[in-house]
Design a protein around this motif. Sequence first.
Motif, PDB file in Angstrom:
ATOM      1  N   HIS A   7      23.632 -45.099  28.769  1.00 38.98           N
ATOM      2  CA  HIS A   7      22.843 -45.640  29.836  1.00 38.98           C
ATOM      3  C   HIS A   7      22.106 -46.917  29.294  1.00 38.98           C
ATOM      4  O   HIS A   7      21.080 -46.823  28.536  1.00 38.98           O
ATOM      5  N   HIS A   9      20.890 -51.158  30.554  1.00 40.31           N
ATOM      6  CA  HIS A   9      20.686 -52.040  31.617  1.00 40.31           C
ATOM      7  C   HIS A   9      20.956 -53.431  30.978  1.00 40.31           C
ATOM      8  O   HIS A   9      19.837 -54.328  31.446  1.00 40.31           O
ATOM      9  N   GLU A  93      21.332 -44.665  38.431  1.00 39.63           N
ATOM     10  CA  GLU A  93      20.782 -43.699  38.327  1.00 39.63           C
ATOM     11  C   GLU A  93      20.140 -43.351  39.589  1.00 39.63           C
ATOM     12  O   GLU A  93      19.750 -44.265  40.265  1.00 39.63           O
ATOM     13  N   HIS A 153      19.909 -38.349  32.596  1.00 39.15           N
ATOM     14  CA  HIS A 153      19.609 -39.458  31.609  1.00 39.15           C
ATOM     15  C   HIS A 153      18.182 -39.497  31.127  1.00 39.15           C
ATOM     16  O   HIS A 153      17.227 -38.939  31.531  1.00 39.15           O
ATOM     17  N   ASP A 203      18.765 -46.880  27.366  1.00 33.35           N
ATOM     18  CA  ASP A 203      17.934 -47.388  28.335  1.00 33.35           C
ATOM     19  C   ASP A 203      17.460 -48.791  28.497  1.00 33.35           C
ATOM     20  O   ASP A 203      16.362 -48.820  28.903  1.00 33.35           O
TER      21      ASP A 203
HETATM   22 ZN   LIG Z   1      17.863 -46.524  33.584  1.00 32.65          ZN
END
Ligand SMILES: [Zn+2]
Length: 262
Positions: A7, A9, A93, A153, A203
Amino acid sequence: MQIFDSHTHINADQFVGDLPAVVERARALDVTHMLVLGDNKRTNARLMTMLEQFPHIFGAAGCHPEDASQYDKEWEGMLREMALHPRFRVIGEIGLDYHCAVDHRLQWRVFEAQLTLAEELGLPVSIHNRDAFADTYAILQDHQPALVGGVMHSFNGDAQWAKKFLALGFNLSYSGVVTFHGAPEVREAAQVTPLSRMLVETDAPYLTPMPYRDRMNEPGMTRYTVEYLARLRGIPAVVLARQTFNNAMRMIESGKQQANEN
Ligand SMILES: [Zn+2]
């Protein structure tokens, strides 16, 4: 060692201009594979470009509960179109966030609409849950028979909640939060999570693991969470890396299998 950041970004504004270097630094720390999540038009477009550039990046997208008021037919159409790419494998998500001010009923509606879409497309889901354990659980329980599966997550609950979501068939993904001083309950959850159901993630650019909390998070830092979890569980880091890598691959592949059957 090979690590899967399940996970991240790196399609966020914070990484623009630095991308090949971010991927290179991750590789230097053995973080070779990533699931990159898009959450708006801009980050979704960047994600689709990355899927062409980097063969070890997989894609996911969904409307985050904070943006629930923006979810409409056009949003859904964008997800359907992205899902045509062979390495787009996850809807997310998606979920519930009671920390933000968005109306709960609106969040439920958008969450359920995207669960239904994931069921139709045969894709697993990546679930965001903040301060909304009971309702997230109830909605997922309701959808569980039709869902391919998925992951909680950055799991941030205690051992009791961990067991409940595991019983629903979900994988639990641990982020830098498990290393935070103020999160003993998350460490308890990580202790009772079977290794066969554990994933790891950054994350990024958020939730940098200890002891690097003053830095911006990036996929390479999954390495430190792997090492921390391995110490916690009393196993070699290479074993935890391999197991979480295989688990992430299995989830990613479950989407492809379903898509082929449809
Ligand atoms: Zn996220």
